[in-house]
Design an enzyme around this catalytic site. Structure first.
Site, PDB file in Angstrom:
ATOM      1  N   GLN A  83       0.860  -1.416   0.040  1.00  0.00           N
ATOM      2  CA  GLN A  83       0.023  -0.051  -0.022  1.00  0.00           C
ATOM      3  C   GLN A  83       0.880   1.337  -0.059  1.00  0.00           C
ATOM      4  O   GLN A  83       0.464   2.240   0.641  1.00  0.00           O
ATOM      5  CB  GLN A  83      -0.847  -0.081   1.233  1.00  0.00           C
ATOM      6  CG  GLN A  83      -2.101  -0.994   1.088  1.00  0.00           C
ATOM      7  CD  GLN A  83      -3.033  -0.427  -0.052  1.00  0.00           C
ATOM      8  OE1 GLN A  83      -3.029   0.608  -0.374  1.00  0.00           O
ATOM      9  NE2 GLN A  83      -3.709  -1.583  -0.597  1.00  0.00           N
ATOM     10  N   SER A  84       2.150   1.358  -0.572  1.00  0.00           N
ATOM     11  CA  SER A  84       2.982   2.284  -0.797  1.00  0.00           C
ATOM     12  C   SER A  84       2.315   3.536  -1.280  1.00  0.00           C
ATOM     13  O   SER A  84       2.014   3.525  -2.466  1.00  0.00           O
ATOM     14  CB  SER A  84       4.328   1.859  -1.205  1.00  0.00           C
ATOM     15  OG  SER A  84       4.837   2.920  -1.614  1.00  0.00           O
ATOM     16  N   ASN A  85       2.415   4.569  -0.652  1.00  0.00           N
ATOM     17  CA  ASN A  85       1.836   5.863  -1.225  1.00  0.00           C
ATOM     18  C   ASN A  85       3.113   6.355  -2.092  1.00  0.00           C
ATOM     19  O   ASN A  85       2.667   7.156  -3.252  1.00  0.00           O
ATOM     20  CB  ASN A  85       1.785   6.956  -0.064  1.00  0.00           C
ATOM     21  CG  ASN A  85       0.702   6.363   0.827  1.00  0.00           C
ATOM     22  OD1 ASN A  85      -0.470   6.312   0.405  1.00  0.00           O
ATOM     23  ND2 ASN A  85       1.158   6.834   1.957  1.00  0.00           N
ATOM     24  N   CYS A  87       5.039   4.516  -4.090  1.00  0.00           N
ATOM     25  CA  CYS A  87       4.764   3.828  -5.266  1.00  0.00           C
ATOM     26  C   CYS A  87       3.935   4.292  -6.164  1.00  0.00           C
ATOM     27  O   CYS A  87       4.014   4.502  -7.348  1.00  0.00           O
ATOM     28  CB  CYS A  87       4.704   2.302  -4.936  1.00  0.00           C
ATOM     29  SG  CYS A  87       6.186   1.392  -4.400  1.00  0.00           S
TER      30      CYS A  87
END
Ligand SMILES: *Cc1c(COP(=O)(O)O)cnc(C)c1O
Length: 341
Positions: A83-85, A87
């Site tokens: 859930q990386s912002n 990325c």
């Protein structure tokens, strides 16, 4: 102007940069936060940076993607949590720059794509699931594969946190200083969620180089960062290298690094009552959203610090909203107060 300052200003302006966001982001007063007895509070709305659905990584990506284009790259490669912002914003930046995007993500491909993963997919990013590795450990290998396949990849480290990325937060430091300049002079504390170090290191490098009138308080979100002073040392090292990039060979004294490790909850990304309380308070009392992983923790940290009277009414607090909104849709109704952990 001192030498270091003039040199840094010129180098910052000359550095390749691609405009990706809408700056300055708003600085909104939030008087309802602690009533009129407490310190003056503002929210710095980097959830409104204008790339994808906002967030602090847009600032770093302006410099990183500028550098990538300058080097003739055609593909952005980065990695992080599923859930990386960071990325997501990299995927959006690649689209804006006409580049391909490859993301090395933690875990296995889930059956249902939610939150940031759904948006990564909509943006056309290529997703590579890497099991245990949640900090982009396999970026090098992925880059080599892409090179063999005839691409020209540009590797962006975890969180976009290297000296080039941190330049975005040197600019941010100058931006907030200009916004504060029109207000009555007061000691100003910036509260930020901190993890890969680029945000805090950039703000500290700006303070050191340009003598800016703020203190930076980093609220940790990842327990691993607090073993052996890991995050402290990472911030110090990155701030030093960022200063060196802008003012090579100049003697510049770094400010003290202030880190709060009291709001780590049950681990990175694990939702607890403290984050729920912060999310509910921001929504109901102030009409904006904080996220469960980063800004919810930092906002709770701010609420607790004010409750404990750590700041005097003569001081000013700026809560730096670093984004993270899509994670809200990943956690869903678990976010509501009264849910069980
Ligand atoms: C990445 C991120 C942070 C932390 O910024 P770093 O520069 O990695 O320390 C804080 N908040 C949100 C929402 C983020 O996505």
């Amino acid at each position: 102007m001192t030498d270091a300052r003039a040199i840094a200003k010129a180098r910052l302006e000359e550095h390749p940069r691609l405009a990706l966001g809408t700056f300055p982001t708003p600085l909104l007063p939030a008087p309802a936060l602690f009533g009129f007895q407490g310190p003056e509070v503002f929210i710095k709305r980097d959830d409104l940076t204008g790339l994808a659905v906002g967030g602090n990584k847009a600032r770093k990506l302006e410099f990183l993607v500028g550098d990538a284009l300058e080097q003739g790259a055609d593909t952005l490669v980065t990695g992080g949590a599923a859930q990386s912002n960071h990325c997501l914003q990299t995927a959006a930046a690649a689209t804006r720059a006409g580049m391909e995007c490859h993301l090395a993500l933690a875990g296995e491909k889930p059956e249902e794509l939610t939150g940031n993963l759904l948006l990564d997919t909509l943006l056309g990013a290529n997703l590579h699931f890497c099991g245990e590795q949640r900090k982009g450990e396999s970026l090098g290998a992925l880059g080599d594969e892409l090179t063999k396949a005839g691409r020209t990849p540009y590797l962006i480290p975890y969180g976009g946190s290297n000296p080039v990325g941190a330049l975005g937060f040197v600019v941010a430091g100058l931006e907030i200083a200009a916004q504060l300049e029109v207000l009555p002079r007061r000691l100003t504390h910036l509260f930020i969620a901190t993890s890969s170090a680029g945000t805090q290191a950039g703000l500290l490098a700006a303070k050191a180089l340009f003598d800016l009138p703020y203190e930076v308080w980093g609220v940790g979100v990842d327990r691993e960062d607090f073993s052996d002073n890991a995050l402290h040392d990472r911030i110090e090292d990155l701030a030093r290298r960022t200063v060196e990039l802008l003012a090579p060979g100049q003697a510049v004294v770094l400010p003290r690094i202030r880190l709060l490790g009291d709001y780590l909850g049950k681990g990175y990304g694990v939702l607890g009552d403290e984050e729920r309380e912060a999310i509910g308070f921001a929504a109901r009392k102030l009409g904006f959203f904080v996220d469960p992983v980063y800004t919810g923790r930092a906002f709770f940290g701010l609420m607790s610090s004010v409750r404990r009277n750590l700041f005097s009414p003569e001081e000013r607090i700026v809560f730096w909203h670093t984004g993270g909104i899509p994670a809200i849709f990943h956690y869903g109704t678990d976010l509501l107060a009264g849910s069980v952990d």
